[in-house]
Design an enzyme around this catalytic site. Structure first.
Site, PDB file in Angstrom:
ATOM      1  CB  ILE A 317      36.341  33.230  40.022  1.00  0.00           C
ATOM      2  CG1 ILE A 317      36.490  33.144  41.471  1.00  0.00           C
ATOM      3  CG2 ILE A 317      34.970  33.615  39.809  1.00  0.00           C
ATOM      4  CD1 ILE A 317      36.600  34.317  42.410  1.00  0.00           C
ATOM      5  CG  ASP A 318      36.306  26.465  41.520  1.00  0.00           C
ATOM      6  OD1 ASP A 318      35.169  25.754  40.863  1.00  0.00           O
ATOM      7  OD2 ASP A 318      36.474  26.104  42.748  1.00  0.00           O
ATOM      8  CE  LYS A 319      29.196  25.656  43.064  1.00  0.00           C
ATOM      9  NZ  LYS A 319      29.216  25.465  44.644  1.00  0.00           N
ATOM     10  CB  ILE A 507      40.526  32.871  41.636  1.00  0.00           C
ATOM     11  CG1 ILE A 507      41.173  34.199  41.397  1.00  0.00           C
ATOM     12  CG2 ILE A 507      40.530  32.548  43.015  1.00  0.00           C
ATOM     13  CD1 ILE A 507      40.755  35.426  41.990  1.00  0.00           C
TER      14      ILE A 507
END
Length: 615
Positions: A317-319, A507
């Site tokens: 997952i990206d931030k 994501i």
């Protein structure tokens, strides 16, 4: 032009084929009924045969192509049952089987088309035209004509078309789509700017150091294309049971024929065996699941993707814009005066600025019900600060260097990972410092824990932001690994590494996430404020800013799979009972077709329960 017309015509026919196939048995059955009841019995059988043959021929071609690819499915039974019924003169049974098969094909194609129509065009952010300066003249040229050394003019709001360096002016650019950094950055003369970033400040000139096709943005596009080509399609759920069911069917039909010497018994077995609980009910269950997921704000590009949610064991997952809001929020105020007074003056002035932090400050003041005053005599230096008059007082707000120069002092802001500091001066006196940071989404911890409880065993934070920012954000969240300062190529490498262990859900929301989204077993894009590139590369798009809908999507997938399996095993179990009865001579082919239709109705009604899944 003739070739193009031929291609368009061929594509149009391919899209219409499921509808045409479905229309054939419907028209045939209607015509046969009309002939039968109007005394034209001689046309009854030819009408049924004419309606069955197009479906039979199309199915034969599809099976040959599947066998050429090394695949075999339950469609073989449908082919055998139609062919056998036609051979032995059971034309009505053959046409009913053709109707069942064509209906399944139509619904299966409709499932994928319904989802894909909602998607945006591929990489709509790509700059098409640019402004180039030659000998003091400005000309509008195609982006692909950019050469190394060209002087390009980038206006406010434009995307930077190629990698280069700032030549004139100061660039105040939004790089969030490329690096994940949520706040705009300043680039002075001689400093590098990357293609795909957008100009948030005033017009500036740059020198291209690469052609558009060789620049950062184009490289991301190529990574997306390569990753998409490398993804293998999933086989239909029903086909996993094809060989066993096919073998049982052929053995039982052959045994019935051998034992009784009556070929019609074998036809009846094949007709009842036509596995429409699998061919028809399974796509309906997944289509209903797609609709149910869409109601939560999760748009999934096809039933195969929704089914894959059941298999995910690793989440990457990206931030920025994913576990965080993606925009700065006022977090802390250090002031020598009252916060109320400082906020009123600073936010009143910032009403005149388009800076993202200015908007955050104005929003913070309004949430505290502070009355904002109109500013006047405003002067702004993009990327540095703004000054003006508010209620008879001279106010300035900006970076610590900007305010320090105005006051002739050195301002030291506290080190806060992921935070941006803005100093405030009033009437040439230093009043305080405001700290802005990208805020975690509400409830993100419980969402990630819920995803782990749903079967995901490994969660990885993958961001282009700085390591200290990533580590600060990850505190108290259930991440197994934190990866920071990543390029798009780094992200795709992480996804590919994890895919070798177990299925991966990625994501993200930015252009820099697009290659990794395309490479993952499932790529899920944040579609509200995310990039078109990410939405196009992804297999699913989240249309609301709530990650708990991802968890709901996983739950929907599990329930859909359960319902689909029920349709398969209960429907097939009833079919097997009917096959045994037909083999014993208790059912004719027509009775078998009617019984199979009844089984289909049960399986379909059961599959439609996916529309009412509670989460």
């Amino acid at each position: 032009m003739g070739t193009l017309r031929h291609y368009i015509s061929k594509t149009h026919i391919v899209r219409l084929l499921p509808s045409l196939l479905l229309a054939s048995p419907i028209i045939g059955l209607t015509a046969a009924a009309a002939f039968y009841f109007t005394g034209l019995e001689k046309l009854y059988a030819p009408a049924l045969l004419a309606a069955t043959l197009p479906v039979l021929f199309t199915l034969f071609v599809q099976i040959v192509r599947s066998l050429h690819r090394g695949e075999i499915g339950l469609d073989v039974i449908a082919l055998l049952s139609m062919a056998a019924a036609v051979t032995f003169g059971e034309y009505l049974a053959a046409c009913v089987v053709a109707l069942m098969y064509a209906g399944g094909q139509f619904l299966e194609k409709a499932a994928e088309g319904r989802a894909n129509r909602e998607m945006t065009a591929l990489l709509s952010r790509v700059p098409q035209r640019v402004t180039r300066r030659i000998a003091g003249r400005l000309e509008d040229v195609p982006a692909e004509s950019i050469e190394v050394g060209d002087t390009l003019i980038v206006r406010r709001g434009d995307l930077i078309p190629a990698d280069g360096v700032v030549l004139e002016g100061m660039a105040f650019i939004d790089v969030s789509a490329l690096t994940g950094e949520p706040l705009p950055v300043t680039r002075n003369q001689g400093e590098t700017v990357l293609s795909g970033a957008s100009n948030s400040g005033d017009l500036f000139a740059m020198t291209a150091t690469a052609r558009a096709s060789d620049s950062t943005y184009a490289g991301i596009v190529r990574l997306v294309e390569v990753a998409q080509r490398s993804k293998a399609p999933m086989s239909r759920m029903a086909d996993r049971y094809a060989l066993v069911f096919l073998a049982v069917t052929i053995c039982l039909a052959s045994f019935a024929w051998w034992l009784s010497g009556d070929a019609i018994r074998a036809v009846a077995v094949l007709v009842i065996a036509t596995p429409c609980p699998m061919i028809l009910a399974v796509p309906i269950a997944w289509t209903a699941g797609l609709s149910r997921a869409a109601r939560t704000g999760l748009l999934v590009k096809g039933a195969r993707v929704l089914e894959s949610f059941c298999k995910i064991r690793t989440l990457v997952i990206d931030k920025t814009g994913t576990i965080t809001d993606g925009t700065p929020t006022l977090q802390t105020i250090e002031s020598s005066v009252s916060e109320q007074q400082l906020l009123q003056l600073a936010a009143s002035l910032d009403q005149a600025s388009s800076h993202v932090a200015a908007k955050a400050l104005v929003d913070a003041a309004r949430r505290r019900n502070i009355d904002l005053l109109p500013p006047s005599n405003v002067s702004e230096r993009p990327g540095e600060g703004i000054s003006g008059d508010v209620d008879g007082r001279h106010v300035a707000i900006g970076g610590t260097a900007y305010i320090g120069d105005k006051l002739g002092i050195i301002i030291n802001a506290a080190e806060r990972p992921g935070a941006i500091a803005a100093a405030v001066a009033v009437d040439r006196s230093f009043w305080g410092i405001l700290y802005f940071s990208d805020r975690l989404r509400d409830g993100i911890g419980s969402v990630l824990n819920g995803i782990k409880a749903a079967g995901v065993t490994r969660i990885i934070l993958a961001t282009g932001d700085r390591a200290d920012v990533a580590n600060a954000i990850a505190v108290d969240l259930p991440f197994d690994v934190v990866e920071a300062e990543l390029s798009p190529a780094d992200k795709i490498e992480i996804v590919n590494r994890e895919k070798r262990r177990q299925p991966v859900l990625m994501i993200g929301d930015g252009v820099n996430d697009a290659p990794a989204l395309a490479a993952a077993d499932i790529g899920l894009a944040m579609g509200v404020h995310g990039s078109a590139a990410a939405a196009e590369a992804a297999d699913a798009v989240l249309l609301v800013e709530r990650l708990d809908r991802v968890l709901q999507g996983i739950e929907i997938a599990y329930r859909c799979r359960q319902i689909a399996l029920q349709s398969i095993f209960i429907g097939s179990g009833l079919s097997i009972c009917g096959m045994v009865a037909a083999a014993a001579g208790y059912l004719t082919p027509l009775q078998g077709a009617i019984l199979q239709e009844a089984i289909d109705v049960f399986a379909i009604l059961n599959a439609l329960r996916a529309l009412r899944i509670r989460i």
